[in-house]
Structure formats: structure tokens, C-alpha cells
Design a protein around this motif. Structure first.
Motif, PDB file in Angstrom:
ATOM      1  N   GLU A   1       0.850  -1.147  -0.042  1.00  0.00           N
ATOM      2  CA  GLU A   1       0.002   0.063   0.013  1.00  0.00           C
ATOM      3  C   GLU A   1       1.023   1.342  -0.077  1.00  0.00           C
ATOM      4  OE1 GLU A   1      -3.551   2.445   0.311  1.00  0.00           O
ATOM      5  OE2 GLU A   1      -3.162   0.347  -0.392  1.00  0.00           O
ATOM      6  N   ARG A   2       1.868   1.277   0.741  1.00  0.00           N
ATOM      7  CA  ARG A   2       3.119   2.307   0.907  1.00  0.00           C
ATOM      8  C   ARG A   2       3.474   2.593  -0.650  1.00  0.00           C
ATOM      9  NH1 ARG A   2       8.352   2.722   4.548  1.00  0.00           N
ATOM     10  NH2 ARG A   2       9.167   4.516   4.090  1.00  0.00           N
ATOM     11  N   LEU A   3       3.745   1.310  -1.393  1.00  0.00           N
ATOM     12  CA  LEU A   3       4.527   1.705  -2.546  1.00  0.00           C
ATOM     13  C   LEU A   3       3.460   1.532  -3.775  1.00  0.00           C
ATOM     14  CD1 LEU A   3       7.396  -0.595  -1.961  1.00  0.00           C
ATOM     15  CD2 LEU A   3       7.556   1.694  -1.761  1.00  0.00           C
ATOM     16  N   LYS A   4       2.224   2.043  -3.305  1.00  0.00           N
ATOM     17  CA  LYS A   4       1.204   1.673  -4.581  1.00  0.00           C
ATOM     18  C   LYS A   4       1.429   2.502  -5.643  1.00  0.00           C
ATOM     19  CE  LYS A   4      -2.389   4.266  -2.439  1.00  0.00           C
ATOM     20  NZ  LYS A   4      -3.995   4.345  -1.806  1.00  0.00           N
ATOM     21  N   ASP A   5       1.917   4.050  -5.442  1.00  0.00           N
ATOM     22  CA  ASP A   5       2.106   4.866  -6.582  1.00  0.00           C
ATOM     23  C   ASP A   5       3.285   4.983  -7.139  1.00  0.00           C
ATOM     24  OD1 ASP A   5      -0.449   5.762  -6.143  1.00  0.00           O
ATOM     25  OD2 ASP A   5      -0.060   6.914  -4.583  1.00  0.00           O
ATOM     26  N   THR A   6       4.264   4.169  -6.651  1.00  0.00           N
ATOM     27  CA  THR A   6       5.572   3.974  -7.319  1.00  0.00           C
ATOM     28  C   THR A   6       5.739   3.127  -8.508  1.00  0.00           C
ATOM     29  OG1 THR A   6       6.565   4.302  -4.863  1.00  0.00           O
ATOM     30  CG2 THR A   6       8.233   3.427  -6.626  1.00  0.00           C
ATOM     31  N   VAL A   7       6.090   3.437  -9.570  1.00  0.00           N
ATOM     32  CA  VAL A   7       6.203   2.784 -10.950  1.00  0.00           C
ATOM     33  C   VAL A   7       7.611   1.919 -10.862  1.00  0.00           C
ATOM     34  CG1 VAL A   7       6.290   2.811 -13.410  1.00  0.00           C
ATOM     35  CG2 VAL A   7       4.737   4.387 -11.997  1.00  0.00           C
ATOM     36  N   PHE A   8       7.580   0.547 -11.032  1.00  0.00           N
ATOM     37  CA  PHE A   8       8.542  -0.105 -10.945  1.00  0.00           C
ATOM     38  C   PHE A   8       8.971  -0.472 -12.275  1.00  0.00           C
ATOM     39  CE2 PHE A   8       7.570  -0.509  -6.630  1.00  0.00           C
ATOM     40  CZ  PHE A   8       8.790  -0.064  -5.806  1.00  0.00           C
ATOM     41  N   GLU A   9      10.007  -0.585 -12.843  1.00  0.00           N
ATOM     42  CA  GLU A   9      10.801  -1.159 -14.061  1.00  0.00           C
ATOM     43  C   GLU A   9      10.650  -2.743 -14.092  1.00  0.00           C
ATOM     44  OE1 GLU A   9      10.928   1.030 -16.720  1.00  0.00           O
ATOM     45  OE2 GLU A   9      10.397   2.667 -15.153  1.00  0.00           O
ATOM     46  N   ARG A  10      11.204  -3.094 -12.928  1.00  0.00           N
ATOM     47  CA  ARG A  10      11.281  -4.544 -12.727  1.00  0.00           C
ATOM     48  C   ARG A  10      11.132  -4.963 -11.209  1.00  0.00           C
ATOM     49  NH1 ARG A  10      17.578  -6.101 -14.922  1.00  0.00           N
ATOM     50  NH2 ARG A  10      16.446  -8.035 -14.662  1.00  0.00           N
ATOM     51  N   ILE A  11      11.061  -6.198 -10.865  1.00  0.00           N
ATOM     52  CA  ILE A  11      10.701  -6.502  -9.520  1.00  0.00           C
ATOM     53  C   ILE A  11      11.611  -7.790  -9.454  1.00  0.00           C
ATOM     54  CG2 ILE A  11       9.382  -7.650  -7.917  1.00  0.00           C
ATOM     55  CD1 ILE A  11       7.000  -6.298  -9.247  1.00  0.00           C
ATOM     56  N   ILE A  12      12.715  -7.981  -8.737  1.00  0.00           N
ATOM     57  CA  ILE A  12      13.677  -8.902  -8.651  1.00  0.00           C
ATOM     58  C   ILE A  12      13.754  -9.704  -7.334  1.00  0.00           C
ATOM     59  CG2 ILE A  12      16.060  -9.880  -9.315  1.00  0.00           C
ATOM     60  CD1 ILE A  12      16.259  -7.209 -11.074  1.00  0.00           C
ATOM     61  N   SER A  13      13.638 -10.851  -6.972  1.00  0.00           N
ATOM     62  CA  SER A  13      13.628 -11.413  -5.777  1.00  0.00           C
ATOM     63  C   SER A  13      14.462 -12.496  -5.764  1.00  0.00           C
ATOM     64  CB  SER A  13      12.129 -12.209  -5.513  1.00  0.00           C
ATOM     65  OG  SER A  13      11.950 -12.885  -4.193  1.00  0.00           O
ATOM     66  N   SER A  14      14.970 -12.880  -4.370  1.00  0.00           N
ATOM     67  CA  SER A  14      15.733 -14.154  -4.050  1.00  0.00           C
ATOM     68  C   SER A  14      14.972 -15.148  -4.383  1.00  0.00           C
ATOM     69  CB  SER A  14      16.188 -14.062  -2.597  1.00  0.00           C
ATOM     70  OG  SER A  14      16.313 -15.321  -2.236  1.00  0.00           O
ATOM     71  N   PRO A  15      15.242 -16.360  -4.888  1.00  0.00           N
ATOM     72  CA  PRO A  15      14.574 -17.396  -5.199  1.00  0.00           C
ATOM     73  C   PRO A  15      13.905 -18.150  -4.218  1.00  0.00           C
ATOM     74  CG  PRO A  15      16.717 -17.604  -6.311  1.00  0.00           C
ATOM     75  CD  PRO A  15      16.715 -16.706  -5.308  1.00  0.00           C
ATOM     76  N   SER A  16      14.362 -17.882  -2.709  1.00  0.00           N
ATOM     77  CA  SER A  16      13.636 -18.307  -1.484  1.00  0.00           C
ATOM     78  C   SER A  16      12.015 -18.276  -1.291  1.00  0.00           C
ATOM     79  CB  SER A  16      14.570 -17.759  -0.175  1.00  0.00           C
ATOM     80  OG  SER A  16      15.848 -18.144  -0.560  1.00  0.00           O
ATOM     81  N   LYS A  17      11.514 -19.112  -0.941  1.00  0.00           N
ATOM     82  CA  LYS A  17      10.164 -19.060  -0.787  1.00  0.00           C
ATOM     83  C   LYS A  17       9.681 -17.883   0.132  1.00  0.00           C
ATOM     84  CE  LYS A  17       5.892 -21.839   0.516  1.00  0.00           C
ATOM     85  NZ  LYS A  17       5.470 -20.842   1.577  1.00  0.00           N
ATOM     86  N   ARG A  18      10.146 -17.358   1.143  1.00  0.00           N
ATOM     87  CA  ARG A  18      10.044 -16.499   1.965  1.00  0.00           C
ATOM     88  C   ARG A  18       9.993 -15.046   1.223  1.00  0.00           C
ATOM     89  NH1 ARG A  18      14.768 -18.567   3.869  1.00  0.00           N
ATOM     90  NH2 ARG A  18      16.559 -17.138   4.413  1.00  0.00           N
ATOM     91  N   THR A  19      11.140 -14.849   0.270  1.00  0.00           N
ATOM     92  CA  THR A  19      11.078 -13.790  -0.489  1.00  0.00           C
ATOM     93  C   THR A  19      10.002 -13.681  -1.392  1.00  0.00           C
ATOM     94  OG1 THR A  19      12.886 -14.681  -1.537  1.00  0.00           O
ATOM     95  CG2 THR A  19      13.439 -13.142   0.170  1.00  0.00           C
TER      96      THR A  19
END
Length: 202
Positions: A41-59
Motif C-alpha cells: 500500500e505504501r508503494l502503490k504509486d511507485t512505478v517499477f521497471e522490474r521486480i527481482i527477488s531471491s528465489p527463496s520461498k519467503r522472499t
């Protein structure tokens, strides 16, 4: 210029038990899920070019809660995984302290001297984080990128931004679950714009 919005995964069951996770995993707690939704909700108005995560389930689970309304695919990169801890993984801090007292002391008090025969050193983690950042700047030089990762990865990133030695690894701030750090990358420089912020929860 490139802005990285970097978050630590939400609180997990093993976090509440003070159990070292490393490359193993445990589920997000209800608090972890709710905090991730609040961050989304805090980041809802931020436009992201990419979303990159660690492969771990928790991330990945954290990323799904933060980004539930976004149509951007969640990429994964192994260089964002938590430090490999060998035999420590799955054990509580008290168990590790009893079984590996000297090594445990180095881990928390003399990070530059810490070694793990079955895992990684902190320098190993910092090297792969540096590699990730270099490649990211080359492939996505401008815009905002959301990165979901782990506590030690974040701590080594802070060292890179501050050009600080490994023994400063545990300097504040503490990395709470879903804490938000923003880093500006521009002309080869790394600048911390926001550090371990939890304003979405407190």
C-alpha cells in the motif's frame, strides 16, 4: 539514474523462534504477510521497471503480497539469496552458540574472521551482491527497481554503499521484516537514500 527499493522478506516462523534459516526456508507469519501488504500500500504509486527477488520461498511470498496488484513479472536471481550457513541452518541461535561457540563469536563480533566450511563468508555474499548491482546498472540504468532479499544481503549492500569494512557489518540500522531501503545508483556511485524504514508498520 536508477533507484533500488530493497526490502527484507517478511517475518517468518523461524524468525520468531530465533532459528537460522540461511538457504532453508519457513513460512511467513501472519504479521509477515500483513506487513508486506502494508508495504505494498505504501508503494502503490511507485512505478517499477522490474521486480527481482531471491528465489527463496519467503522472499517470493513477500514479493507476491507486496506486489499483488501489479502486472509486472517477478524475476529471481540467486545472487540475492541469504548467506549459506551449512550446519547452522535450521538450528536456533542457542543451539549454534552451544555447538559452535568460537565460530558463533566470530560471526557476531568479528565478521571479517568468520568462516564456514560448508557455507559462505560475508565477503562471498558481498562479492555476489556487487556482481548483481553491476549487471543491474548495465541492463536497467534508469527508473525504479524493486528488490526482495534477506538480512545479510542487505547488510553487505550497506557496506558497499558506505565503502566500509566487513567488521562494520552489524552496524545499525537493524533489518526488520519488510524494512525498506532505497539506494540511488548514478555515475558509478551508490547513495543510501532511506535506511531500514518501517514507517508502513509503525
Amino acid at each position: 539514474m536508477l533507484h533500488l527499493y530493497i526490502i527484507r522478506h517478511g517475518e517468518t516462523e523461524w524468525n520468531t523462534e530465533k532459528r537460522m534459516q540461511g538457504r532453508l526456508d519457513s513460512d511467513l507469519t501472519e504479521k509477515g504477510k500483513n506487513d508486506a501488504l502494508l508495504l505494498g500500500e505504501r508503494l502503490k504509486d511507485t512505478v517499477f521497471e522490474r521486480i527481482i527477488s531471491s528465489p527463496s520461498k519467503r522472499t517470493i511470498d513477500t514479493a507476491l503480497h507486496v506486489c499483488e496488484k501489479r502486472q509486472i513479472p517477478i524475476e529471481t536471481d540467486e545472487r540475492l539469496m541469504e548467506i549459506a550457513l551449512g550446519e547452522w541452518q535450521g538450528k536456533t541461535e542457542e543451539e549454534i552458540k552451544a555447538l559452535f561457540p568460537a565460530q558463533y563469536d566470530l560471526y557476531w563480533n568479528y565478521p571479517s574472521m568468520y568462516e564456514n566450511q560448508e557455507g559462505e563468508s560475508f565477503m562471498d555474499v558481498m562479492d555476489r551482491v556487487a556482481s548483481f548491482l553491476k549487471e543491474l546498472v548495465d541492463t536497467t540504468p534508469v527508473g525504479n527497481v524493486l528488490v526482495i532479499t534477506h538480512g545479510v544481503v542487505l547488510k553487505t549492500l550497506y557496506l558497499l554503499c558506505r565503502n566500509a569494512p566487513i567488521d562494520r557489518l552489524w552496524d545499525p540500522p537493524f533489518m526488520y521484516g519488510t524494512s525498506l531501503t532505497i539506494v540511488k545508483l548514478h555515475n558509478g556511485k551508490k547513495e543510501l537514500m532511506l535506511e531500514g524504514c518501517m514507517a508502513h508498520c509503525w
